[in-house]
Design a protein around this motif. Sequence first.
Motif, PDB file in Angstrom:
ATOM      1  N   SER A 115      -9.467  -4.080  -7.066  1.00 55.17           N
ATOM      2  CA  SER A 115      -8.323  -3.153  -7.551  1.00 55.17           C
ATOM      3  C   SER A 115      -8.938  -2.405  -8.681  1.00 55.17           C
ATOM      4  CB  SER A 115      -7.348  -3.883  -7.463  1.00 55.17           C
ATOM      5  OG  SER A 115      -6.361  -4.076  -6.110  1.00 55.17           O
ATOM      6  N   THR A 166      -6.751   6.126   0.978  1.00 57.12           N
ATOM      7  CA  THR A 166      -5.497   5.028   1.271  1.00 57.12           C
ATOM      8  C   THR A 166      -4.979   5.761   2.747  1.00 57.12           C
ATOM      9  OG1 THR A 166      -4.752   4.869  -0.852  1.00 57.12           O
ATOM     10  CG2 THR A 166      -3.280   4.352   0.992  1.00 57.12           C
ATOM     11  N   TYR A 319     -10.553  -1.009   1.086  1.00 57.60           N
ATOM     12  CA  TYR A 319     -10.565  -1.835   2.326  1.00 57.60           C
ATOM     13  C   TYR A 319     -10.644  -3.228   1.870  1.00 57.60           C
ATOM     14  CZ  TYR A 319     -12.615  -3.548   6.543  1.00 57.60           C
ATOM     15  OH  TYR A 319     -12.711  -4.511   7.734  1.00 57.60           O
ATOM     16  N   GLN A 321      -9.803  -5.131  -0.677  1.00 60.76           N
ATOM     17  CA  GLN A 321      -8.636  -5.548  -1.382  1.00 60.76           C
ATOM     18  C   GLN A 321      -7.583  -5.747  -0.323  1.00 60.76           C
ATOM     19  OE1 GLN A 321      -7.805  -6.443  -5.164  1.00 60.76           O
ATOM     20  NE2 GLN A 321      -6.952  -7.541  -3.442  1.00 60.76           N
ATOM     21  N   THR A 322      -7.384  -4.681   0.523  1.00 60.48           N
ATOM     22  CA  THR A 322      -6.311  -4.784   1.680  1.00 60.48           C
ATOM     23  C   THR A 322      -6.415  -5.998   2.693  1.00 60.48           C
ATOM     24  OG1 THR A 322      -7.343  -3.358   3.320  1.00 60.48           O
ATOM     25  CG2 THR A 322      -5.942  -2.236   1.432  1.00 60.48           C
ATOM     26  N   ARG A 323      -7.712  -6.291   2.902  1.00 62.47           N
ATOM     27  CA  ARG A 323      -8.111  -7.450   3.910  1.00 62.47           C
ATOM     28  C   ARG A 323      -7.968  -8.445   3.255  1.00 62.47           C
ATOM     29  NH1 ARG A 323      -7.467  -2.904   6.002  1.00 62.47           N
ATOM     30  NH2 ARG A 323      -8.234  -2.582   8.068  1.00 62.47           N
ATOM     31  N   PHE A 326      -4.129  -9.102   3.115  1.00 63.26           N
ATOM     32  CA  PHE A 326      -3.709  -9.316   4.480  1.00 63.26           C
ATOM     33  C   PHE A 326      -3.656 -10.811   4.791  1.00 63.26           C
ATOM     34  CE2 PHE A 326      -4.981  -9.645   9.059  1.00 63.26           C
ATOM     35  CZ  PHE A 326      -3.881  -9.335   9.549  1.00 63.26           C
ATOM     36  N   HIS A 349      -0.774  -1.553   7.043  1.00 56.91           N
ATOM     37  CA  HIS A 349      -0.408  -0.350   6.487  1.00 56.91           C
ATOM     38  C   HIS A 349       0.315  -0.441   5.112  1.00 56.91           C
ATOM     39  CE1 HIS A 349       2.737  -1.164   9.271  1.00 56.91           C
ATOM     40  NE2 HIS A 349       3.707  -0.223   8.722  1.00 56.91           N
ATOM     41  N   ILE A 351       0.446  -3.059   3.188  1.00 50.92           N
ATOM     42  CA  ILE A 351      -0.362  -3.652   1.913  1.00 50.92           C
ATOM     43  C   ILE A 351      -1.525  -2.585   1.605  1.00 50.92           C
ATOM     44  CG2 ILE A 351      -2.181  -5.170   3.283  1.00 50.92           C
ATOM     45  CD1 ILE A 351      -0.417  -5.833  -0.380  1.00 50.92           C
ATOM     46  N   THR A 352      -1.960  -1.610   2.606  1.00 52.02           N
ATOM     47  CA  THR A 352      -2.851  -0.703   2.258  1.00 52.02           C
ATOM     48  C   THR A 352      -2.236   0.138   1.449  1.00 52.02           C
ATOM     49  OG1 THR A 352      -3.879  -0.966   4.371  1.00 52.02           O
ATOM     50  CG2 THR A 352      -4.347   0.956   3.199  1.00 52.02           C
ATOM     51  N   VAL A 355      -1.469  -0.996  -2.340  1.00 58.81           N
ATOM     52  CA  VAL A 355      -2.976  -1.207  -2.873  1.00 58.81           C
ATOM     53  C   VAL A 355      -3.228   0.012  -3.524  1.00 58.81           C
ATOM     54  CG1 VAL A 355      -5.673  -1.585  -2.693  1.00 58.81           C
ATOM     55  CG2 VAL A 355      -3.925  -3.319  -1.829  1.00 58.81           C
TER      56      VAL A 355
END
Length: 465
Positions: A115, A166, A319, A321-323, A326, A349, A351-352, A355
Motif C-alpha cells: 500500500s 482499482t 493487486y 495487497q488485495t490478495r 483476501f 471487490h 477489499i479491492t 485498498v
Amino acid sequence: MDIFRTKSITIMEHEAKTHSLKKTMGALDIILIGIGVIIGTGIFVLTGVAAAKYAGPGIMLSFVISGITCAFVCLAYAELASMVPIAGSAYTYTYTSLGEGIAWLVGWNLVLEYSVGASAVAGGWSAYTVGLLKSGGIDIPLALTAVPADGGIVNLPAVLVTLFMTFLLVLGVKESVTVNRVLVAIKLGAIFIFLLMAGPKVDVANWTPFMPFGFAGVSAGAAVIFFAYLGVDSIATAAEETRSPKRDMPIGIIGSLVVCTILYIAVAAVMTGVVPYYQLNNAEPVAYVLRNLGYNFGSALVGTGAICGLSTVLLVMMYAQTRVFFTMSRDGLIPSVLGKIHEKYRTPHVITIIVGVGVALISGFTPIGIVAEMCSIGTLFAFVIATIGVVVLRKTKPDMERPFRCPAVNIVVTLAVLCCFYIMYNLAFATWIRFFIWSAIGLVIYGMYGYSHSNLHENNKPNQK
C-alpha cells in the motif's frame, strides 16, 4: 494463548476451492507480472539517486548484491509456491510453517510494501506524466499536482491513476493481465530504445573511480535500490489464480528475476558510462541521459515508457495487497466481509475498492517520502521469515509433495537470511525504529481482534474445556 498454531495446507486448499478465485494465468503471465512490478521505480528513478549519492558506477555491483539476495529468496519461494498454491504469498507460507502470530506480523508488514509502496509509485507516475505533458505545452496547475505539504491541494493525477487501476482489478485478473502485457511491452521497448541509443556513447572513463564511496557505498546503494525488487514477493500472490501453479509459479518467479536483474545491470552500466555518476541525482535519470546526448525525441519515448512502467508496478502492487488481505479475511484475522467475492467478476471487490481508495488518499494528500523508506525493511522481514519456513516445512512435513525442490536448501536459506539481514543492516536507524513501532501496532491489533476471531480459534472452541 497459542500464537504459534499453524494452519494445515490441506485446509487451505479446501478453503481455496470453496472461496475460489478465477484461474486464468499461465507461466508467461507470471513472468510478465514479475517484470511488470519489478522493472519500474528501480530503473526509472532510484538508479540515478543511488549512483549519485551512494555507489557511483559501483551501482552495478549494488544490483548484483540485491539480485543474488533475491535469487536465494526466489529459490525458496519457488518451493513454497509449488507446495502451497494459495493466495497470500509470505503470509500464507508463514501460517503453514511458523504459526499464526508470526504470519499476522508478516501480513501486517506487507501493508508497508504494497500500500505505501503503491502510493509512492503513484506519486512517481504523476511526476513523469506532468513532466511529459509540460514538455508538450500542457501545464497543469501546481494545486492539482502536489500534496498540501508541497504547496498544492491534491495530487490529482496520482488519485486518478490509482482509481483507474482499482477499476481494472475489480473487473478481473484477465482484464488486468491484458493491460499489464501491453504496458510491459511498451516499457521493455523504451528500455531497449535507451540501450540502443545511449549504449554506443558509453565512455569507460566515466566508470573511474568505480567505487567512489568504497564498498560501504555499494552496500548502501544495494539497500536503497532493493526497493526495485519488492515485486518478487508480490508475484507469489498470484498462485491461486494460476492454471498450473505447481509448474508455472517457479518458472514465473525465477524467470522474471533473471530478466529484470540483467536489464537493471545493463541500464546502470550505460547510464554511468554516458554521464558522470554525480549528475544522475534527479527524478528521471534515464530520460536525463538521453536529453544530455541531444536525443530529445528519444527522451520523450523513454518518458512514455517510464509512465507505462510505473503503471504496471502500481497495478501489481495493488493487486498483491488485495490478495494478502483476501487471504487474511478468509482466515478470520480481519473481518470476513472484506473478502467477499463478486458473483460476476470473481474478484474480491470489497477489499479491492478499500485498498484503491486508501492508496488514492495517501498518494493524493500525503507526503510519503519518509514512510516509503519502510517498504524495503518490511519486505526483507517477510523474506527472512518465509525462507526460514522452507526449512521448517522440510522438518515438519517431509513427505509432502514438492513439485519444485529448492537445491541445497540449508545453504540457500542460510545465505538468503544472511543477505537479507546484511541489506537491512545498511538501512537507516530511523527506519528500524519506525519498523518496530509499526510492528508493535500490528501485534496490538492481532491481540485485540485477530487472535479471537481466527478460524483456527473458532474451530478449536469445542475442545477447550
